[in-house]
Design an enzyme around this catalytic site. Structure first.
Site, short mmCIF file in Angstrom:
data_model
loop_
_atom_site.label_atom_id
_atom_site.label_comp_id
_atom_site.label_asym_id
_atom_site.label_seq_id
_atom_site.Cartn_x
_atom_site.Cartn_y
_atom_site.Cartn_z
N GLU A 17 -33.26 13.01 37.67
CA GLU A 17 -34.10 12.46 36.62
C GLU A 17 -33.67 11.04 36.28
O GLU A 17 -32.55 10.63 36.56
CB GLU A 17 -34.06 13.32 35.36
N GLY A 18 -34.63 10.30 35.71
CA GLY A 18 -34.36 8.94 35.28
C GLY A 18 -35.16 8.65 34.04
O GLY A 18 -35.75 9.56 33.44
N LYS A 38 -42.80 14.70 40.37
CA LYS A 38 -42.16 13.87 39.36
C LYS A 38 -42.94 14.00 38.05
O LYS A 38 -44.11 13.63 37.97
CB LYS A 38 -42.12 12.40 39.79
N ASP A 135 -37.37 -2.52 40.60
CA ASP A 135 -36.10 -1.83 40.36
C ASP A 135 -35.45 -1.44 41.69
O ASP A 135 -35.06 -0.29 41.90
CB ASP A 135 -36.33 -0.58 39.50
#
Length: 218
Positions: A17-18, A38, A135
């Site tokens: 997870e983020g 996701k 990112d």
């Protein structure tokens, strides 16, 4: 969540997870294949901006068809069993392998060069479609068992020309240590920011350390 069936996807295990999502390995019972789901975290599902951002990730990545970019299959919603906001999720290719972070220590020069070329190829394909990842870091790059690199997580991706600004003015998107100067300052980022981040990743790939010692964005 483990063992639950959402739509025609049976949840098998949690992968990670983020800030913008929780990822599970699942079985697509219609096509009999493994996929990754996701999910937008429940506490973010109440925000229309975050929903838009999550949907933007799917739309951006779904336009890409390249061996070095994780394939997006679908985006969908499922009812919350507790009666809360619908659970929004992206269905994407399940990549079996290791994060680049885990592979770095054991690479020789030729292997590092080959991985670097693949990352650059994937980014070039995204940039040709007007998509900026925003990112790029070792944790967002997977290396499959056959050595193929795949760029993951376009959660901070931004389509060139998108009208809605999904990042608050002055807010930094990305990971300190890999962000370009304009990202650190909270300004708009284009494909050159990805190239900057790629340069940082390549430096670390070949030297085992970051070029900049600061850890926090100021």
């Amino acid at each position: 969540m483990i063992g639950e069936t959402i739509s025609h996807y049976q949840i098998l295990e949690k992968l990670g997870e983020g800030g913008m999502g929780v990822v599970y390995k699942a079985r697509d019972t219609k096509l009999d294949r493994e996929v990754a789901l996701k999910f937008l975290p429940p506490h973010l599902a109440k925000s229309s901006d975050d929903k838009a951002r999550f949907t933007q990730e799917a739309k951006a990545a779904a336009t890409l068809n390249h061996p070095n970019i994780c394939t997006i299959h679908d985006i969908s919603e499922a009812p919350d069993p507790d009666g809360g906001e619908p659970r929004i999720f992206i269905v994407m290719e399940y990549v079996e392998g290791q994060q680049l972070r885990e592979k770095m220590a054991g690479l020789n020069t030729n292997q590092a060069i080959e991985l670097g070329i693949q990352i650059a190829d994937g980014l070039a394909a995204a940039h040709e479609k007007g998509i900026v990842h925003r990112d790029i870091k070792p944790e967002n790059i997977m290396v499959r068992k056959d050595g193929i690199v795949q760029i993951m997580d376009f959660g901070l991706a931004k389509l060139r020309g998108t009208v809605t600004r999904l990042t608050a003015q002055g807010c930094t998107d990305g990971t300190a240590g890999y962000m370009s100067p304009e990202q650190v300052q909270g300004n708009d980022a284009d494909y050159r920011s990805d190239i900057f981040s790629l340069g940082v990743v390549l430096y670390e790939l070949f030297t085992g350390q970051l070029p900049f010692k600061g850890v926090y964005a100021t």
